[in-house]
Design an enzyme around this catalytic site. Structure first.
Site, PDB file in Angstrom:
ATOM      1  N   GLY A   1     -10.564  50.537 -30.526  1.00  0.00           N
ATOM      2  CA  GLY A   1     -10.589  49.582 -31.617  1.00  0.00           C
ATOM      3  C   GLY A   1     -10.253  50.210 -32.952  1.00  0.00           C
ATOM      4  N   SER A   2     -10.611  51.478 -33.119  1.00  0.00           N
ATOM      5  CA  SER A   2     -10.290  52.159 -34.374  1.00  0.00           C
ATOM      6  C   SER A   2      -8.787  52.191 -34.600  1.00  0.00           C
ATOM      7  CB  SER A   2     -10.854  53.583 -34.369  1.00  0.00           C
ATOM      8  OG  SER A   2     -12.265  53.576 -34.396  1.00  0.00           O
TER       9      SER A   2
ATOM     10  N   PRO B   1     -10.580  45.850 -24.450  1.00  0.00           N
ATOM     11  CA  PRO B   1     -10.934  45.676 -23.038  1.00  0.00           C
ATOM     12  C   PRO B   1     -12.031  46.629 -22.577  1.00  0.00           C
ATOM     13  CG  PRO B   1      -8.555  45.607 -23.323  1.00  0.00           C
ATOM     14  CD  PRO B   1      -9.136  46.026 -24.645  1.00  0.00           C
ATOM     15  N   HIS B   2     -12.100  47.847 -23.162  1.00  0.00           N
ATOM     16  CA  HIS B   2     -13.109  48.791 -22.686  1.00  0.00           C
ATOM     17  C   HIS B   2     -14.505  48.507 -23.244  1.00  0.00           C
ATOM     18  CE1 HIS B   2     -11.742  51.791 -26.077  1.00  0.00           C
ATOM     19  NE2 HIS B   2     -12.688  51.005 -26.533  1.00  0.00           N
TER      20      HIS B   2
ATOM     21  N   TYR C   1      15.983  59.276 -28.405  1.00  0.00           N
ATOM     22  CA  TYR C   1      15.806  59.789 -27.045  1.00  0.00           C
ATOM     23  C   TYR C   1      14.813  58.956 -26.250  1.00  0.00           C
ATOM     24  CZ  TYR C   1      11.267  61.912 -28.142  1.00  0.00           C
ATOM     25  OH  TYR C   1       9.961  62.120 -28.492  1.00  0.00           O
TER      26      TYR C   1
ATOM     27  N   SER D   1       1.979  58.584 -27.349  1.00  0.00           N
ATOM     28  CA  SER D   1       1.887  58.536 -25.890  1.00  0.00           C
ATOM     29  C   SER D   1       0.899  57.439 -25.528  1.00  0.00           C
ATOM     30  CB  SER D   1       1.415  59.870 -25.308  1.00  0.00           C
ATOM     31  OG  SER D   1       2.309  60.912 -25.604  1.00  0.00           O
TER      32      SER D   1
END
Length: 624
Positions: A158-159, A392-393, A422, A442
């Protein structure tokens, strides 16, 4: 997402491994199947290719020693985990926002993890990128956004979602000034004050007309010109804000000094009258409002701000030419909106809601007095916000890390986008471009797999997640009602329990106090000692009750705790002298406290634990 109503509502007990691993066989069977599928997938990719690891290698001494070393390390890891980790699965755990995790979520995460997709770029995760793209529609349905216009994605937490919200606020607010340099014809006659108060839709409509100039416009926006940031105005949040808003102002250059905190009422909801006073004062000083944040499910109290009233206030200011970004931080309470949605994702009318709850057996006790009109109206109005944080967590019962953000107008993405040749190109589309519009570099594809499979099984409405969240809400109401009617006899000394407020969601805060004690210092010490012997300070796995705690300080909450202080028998003078109260905090996320037989057993265990712990506390301390 399957929008069709299901004929048989989901059985919640089938979705969890169980407090005693009752569904172990189901979990093991599916875990092994997913692994075998993956193993065969490896074998079937160019089966003509030779094995690289052969039998001779596997029989060598070094290979066997290495395998043994790995097994030893895994055994040690398992021992450390079983010794030190918190028993979230047990109804004896009444602490933080942790509980049972959905079995399909765990299995989905495991399956996705085997393929190790990175959703930042489609070519690194074709399958899981597509799954995350589907989640955007799910989140729009949950929040009442038009899925042709809105958009969403997973974040680590959430952060990060809150950081993105400030990122949107900052960049969008600065676009009108960039137009002065790049496309002045679109803002002819507007003063700087009017530029600072343009609506999001007006800004997006202009950008739609000059897509070829978007890069030039962004080059003159706050992302390049940091001198503009202090001019963009104040970020207004409630006193109950999550600390990530301070981080967001820090990281994105807004500055913590530009945050204004609004008082909360005695139900710990942001006071809209005080919000209006703050905005009026800023307008009078010609200081713009960067954005306003409401919280749906505060991390300490589970309270739900008056989203509907804030949305109405924003509309009234907009008619006066004063516009600001509106964000709802529903990291904790976002999934709870599913309990208000019918089979077709329509928001259920208030006068029909209990009939719907009865139809789908949402509550075991059909006379349960929830929701109140204030909470209902707040959830109904969430779709008027520009963006919403949803995790969700948390109430999605998904493993970490799986946060999320939803935006009402996906055109906003262009104000924060970055491209890497790329990884993704501008002429491609979502999900190919996901990485261009997010905070991270990521993204675990396993998280998308985990959330996606749960949404397939548990629709984000009254037929699926609504039933699961209903169990938690009813459990919290049961626990609250139990505390209200409880007084303990600790070796002849009366110990009382005073809940903070009737919970908006499933967070129950309370204090213990000795009957007749009027000292706040003594009451705080009592609750601190109880927390210490009911938390990670102890051998958690051997403890018979685990809770969390929090402190309400005047610097954060002003006089909001006074009602609780008074009800607990503490003199106002003590509050004025100390200005801090220590509370026990129990987030009732467990899906089992809605069952009368479970409540009967575990509430007895709670009573035994309280009596045992306070017997030792009173014996060891001087509380008379």
């Amino acid at each position: 997402m399957n929008n069709k109503a299901i004929t048989t509502p989901i059985n919640i007990d089938s979705m969890f491994l169980g407090t005693k691993s009752e569904n172990e066989e189901t979990f093991s069977k599916n875990l092994m199947k997913l692994f075998i599928d993956h193993s065969q997938w490896r074998k079937n990719f160019h089966p003509e290719d030779p094995n690289i690891i052969n039998k001779a290698d596997m029989c060598s001494e070094s290979f066997l020693q290495s395998t043994n070393k790995m097994e030893d390390a895994l055994n040690e890891l398992s021992s450390k985990l079983r010794t030190k980790m918190m028993p979230w699965h047990s109804p004896r755990y009444l602490g933080h926002m942790n509980s049972e995790t959905l079995m399909p979520a765990l299995l989905g995460y495991f399956a996705g993890m085997l393929y190790n997709g990175n959703n930042i770029a489609y070519e690194g995760s074709p399958a899981t990128s597509e799954l995350e793209n589907e989640l955007a529609y799910d989140f729009c349905h949950l929040m009442g956004y038009d899925d042709n216009i809105g958009w969403g994605h997973l974040t680590p937490d959430g952060s990060t979602a809150n950081y993105e919200a400030v990122w949107y606020m900052r960049n969008i607010k600065s676009i009108p000034f960039a137009l002065k340099d790049v496309a002045p014809d679109f803002i002819v006659g507007k003063s700087d004050w009017q530029l600072l108060n343009m609506s999001i839709s007006e800004i997006m409509d202009i950008l739609d007309q000059i897509p070829q100039k978007l890069d030039d416009i962004k080059a003159y926006s706050a992302r390049f010109n940091d001198k503009e940031i202090p001019l963009l105005g104040k970020l207004i949040v409630p006193e109950t804000k999550h600390y990530s808003w301070l981080k967001a102002a820090d990281i994105l250059g807004v500055g913590i000094n530009n945050i204004i905190e609004i008082e909360v009422d005695d139900h710990f909801r942001m006071r809209v009258d005080k919000l209006k006073e703050a905005i009026d004062s800023l307008v009078e000083q010609k200081i713009p409002v960067l954005g306003v944040v409401s919280v749906v499910g505060t991390t300490e109290e589970g309270s739900v701000d008056y989203v509907d009233k804030v949305a109405l206030l924003r509309s009234e200011y907009s008619q006066q030419g004063i516009n600001f970004y509106y964000h709802v931080d529903a990291a904790y309470g976002g999934y709870m909106r599913s309990i208000f949605l019918d089979e077709d994702y329509n928001f259920i009318p208030f006068n029909n809601i209990h009939d719907k709850y009865s139809q789908y057996n949402i509550f075991q006790n059909e006379k349960l007095d929830w929701p109140c009109l204030e909470v209902y109206n707040a959830y109904k109005a969430m779709n008027q916000a520009d963006s919403i944080t949803v995790d969700p967590h948390k109430m999605g019962y998904i493993p970490y890390k799986a946060g999320g953000i939803v935006i009402r107008d996906k055109r906003m993405r262009n104000t924060i986008s970055y491209f890497s040749n790329y990884a993704f190109q501008k002429d491609t589309s979502i999900p190919d471009l996901l990485g261009a519009f997010v905070f991270e570099g990521s993204k675990a594809g396993a998280a998308a797999a985990s959330v996606w499979v749960c949404h397939k099984i548990l629709p984000l409405n009254i037929t699926g997640y609504g039933r699961l969240i209903g169990a938690s809400i009813e459990g919290a109401q049961n626990f609250y009602n139990k505390l209200v009617n409880t007084e303990y006899d600790i070796n002849g000394i009366a110990l009382q329990v005073h809940p903070l407020v009737k919970p908006d969601t499933n967070m129950v805060n309370y204090v213990f106090n000795l009957k007749g004690n009027a000292s706040l210092a003594v009451m705080n010490q009592l609750n601190t000692e109880f927390y210490k012997c009911s938390s990670y300070y102890t051998e958690a796995y051997l403890n018979d009750l685990i809770v969390s705690h929090t402190e309400f300080d005047y610097s954060d909450y002003k006089d909001s705790p006074v009602e609780l202080i008074s009800r607990s028998g503490i003199a106002r003078k003590d509050w004025d002298d100390i200005h801090k109260v220590t509370l026990i905090r129990s987030c009732v996320v467990t899906p089992y406290y809605n069952k009368p037989e479970v409540c009967s057993y575990y509430f007895d265990q709670f009573d035994h634990a309280v009596e045992h712990k306070f017997s030792a506390i009173l014996k060891e301390g001087n509380f008379q």
